[in-house]
Design a protein around this motif. Structure first.
Motif, short mmCIF file in Angstrom:
data_model
loop_
_atom_site.label_atom_id
_atom_site.label_comp_id
_atom_site.label_asym_id
_atom_site.label_seq_id
_atom_site.Cartn_x
_atom_site.Cartn_y
_atom_site.Cartn_z
N LEU A 10 6.45 9.77 -57.18
CA LEU A 10 5.89 10.99 -56.61
C LEU A 10 5.90 10.88 -55.09
CD1 LEU A 10 4.20 13.63 -56.51
CD2 LEU A 10 2.18 12.20 -56.94
N SER A 11 6.48 11.87 -54.44
CA SER A 11 6.53 11.91 -52.99
C SER A 11 5.85 13.19 -52.51
CB SER A 11 7.99 11.89 -52.53
OG SER A 11 8.08 11.88 -51.15
N THR A 12 5.00 13.07 -51.51
CA THR A 12 4.32 14.27 -51.02
C THR A 12 5.32 15.23 -50.38
OG1 THR A 12 3.81 13.23 -48.88
CG2 THR A 12 2.13 13.09 -50.63
N HIS A 13 6.34 14.68 -49.74
CA HIS A 13 7.37 15.48 -49.08
C HIS A 13 8.73 15.07 -49.61
CE1 HIS A 13 3.89 15.82 -46.47
NE2 HIS A 13 4.48 16.81 -45.83
N PHE A 70 3.20 11.71 -44.40
CA PHE A 70 3.92 11.49 -45.65
C PHE A 70 3.30 10.39 -46.50
CE2 PHE A 70 7.11 12.62 -42.32
CZ PHE A 70 7.29 13.94 -42.71
N GLY A 71 3.29 10.59 -47.81
CA GLY A 71 2.76 9.59 -48.74
C GLY A 71 3.50 9.63 -50.05
N ALA A 72 3.18 8.70 -50.94
CA ALA A 72 3.86 8.63 -52.23
C ALA A 72 3.00 7.85 -53.22
CB ALA A 72 5.22 7.97 -52.08
N ALA A 73 3.42 7.90 -54.48
CA ALA A 73 2.74 7.15 -55.54
C ALA A 73 3.73 6.84 -56.65
CB ALA A 73 1.56 7.96 -56.10
N VAL A 74 3.37 5.86 -57.44
CA VAL A 74 4.14 5.48 -58.62
C VAL A 74 3.20 5.58 -59.81
CG1 VAL A 74 5.39 3.59 -59.75
CG2 VAL A 74 5.66 3.96 -57.28
N VAL A 80 0.45 2.59 -58.14
CA VAL A 80 0.20 2.34 -56.73
C VAL A 80 0.35 3.67 -55.97
CG1 VAL A 80 2.58 1.71 -56.17
CG2 VAL A 80 0.74 0.81 -54.76
N ALA A 81 -0.44 3.83 -54.93
CA ALA A 81 -0.31 4.97 -54.02
C ALA A 81 -0.38 4.42 -52.61
CB ALA A 81 -1.44 5.98 -54.25
#
Length: 195
Positions: A84-87, A33-37, A47-48
């Motif tokens: 933004l969320s990958t999942h 799992f990952g995310a970004a702003v 940021v990611a």
């Protein structure tokens, strides 16, 4: 060709910024799992990050991204940002996004994908056991935020762009499939409480 939505940019951030970090994280034993702003104004990346549960079981991709965001010296207000969320975020991550003041989040894979394609069923188990909700039972539009599936945005694009975005989606899914296989093969060696 101009886009009707932010889907092309979100997919680019996933592929170019989040995925390389996630590949390193999974190689160390973390989940996928990952995310970004991103800024709403110009869609530039703030940021990611990726999952870092080996350091702390609370550092899900989204929460770890928020941690890194709040470590920045010059943070834009969250009302001016896209999450933004990958999942599709779990209940803890949804709460963290809410407490941080974001009025939105976008996600690529659904809760069901996490359970069925990635063999990580914990989000739906917690949703059911703690909150009594079935998959998708939370309110995607509420007083705090609106959430959006990137796949739904892709479907609204003009045919030529939609086909290009679907090809990019397939490419991203292929990389995540490989990461999932790596994680599943190595997860018994780590000490993450909910593997």
């Amino acid at each position: 060709m101009p886009s009707k939505t932010i889907a092309p940019r979100l997919l680019d951030v996933m592929e170019q910024d989040i995925l390389p970090m996630t590949e390193l994280g999974v190689a160390s034993g973390n989940k996928v799992f990952g995310a970004a702003v991103l800024r709403k104004s110009d869609l530039s990346l703030v940021v990611a990050e990726t999952n870092n549960e080996l350091e702390n079981p609370l550092w899900h991709g989204e929460v770890h991204t928020l941690k890194r965001f709040y470590e920045l010296n010059d943070k834009p207000p969250t009302k001016d940002l896209i999450f933004l969320s990958t999942h599709e975020p779990c209940t803890m991550c949804m709460s963290a996004i809410t407490w941080a003041g974001f009025d939105n989040f976008y996600y690529f894979f659904s809760h069901e994908d996490s359970r069925d394609s990635f063999a990580i069923p914990h989000d739906l188990k917690i949703l059911k056991e703690v909150f009594g909700l079935e998959p998708g039972g939370y309110r995607r539009q509420n007083a705090f935020w609106s959430s959006f599936a990137i796949a739904d945005l892709v479907e609204t694009e003009e045919p030529a762009l939609k086909e290009s975005l679907k090809a990019q989606t397939a490419r991203i899914k292929g990389r995540y499939d490989a990461l999932s296989n790596t994680y599943q093969a190595s997860k018994s060696a780590n000490e993450i409480p909910l593997n």
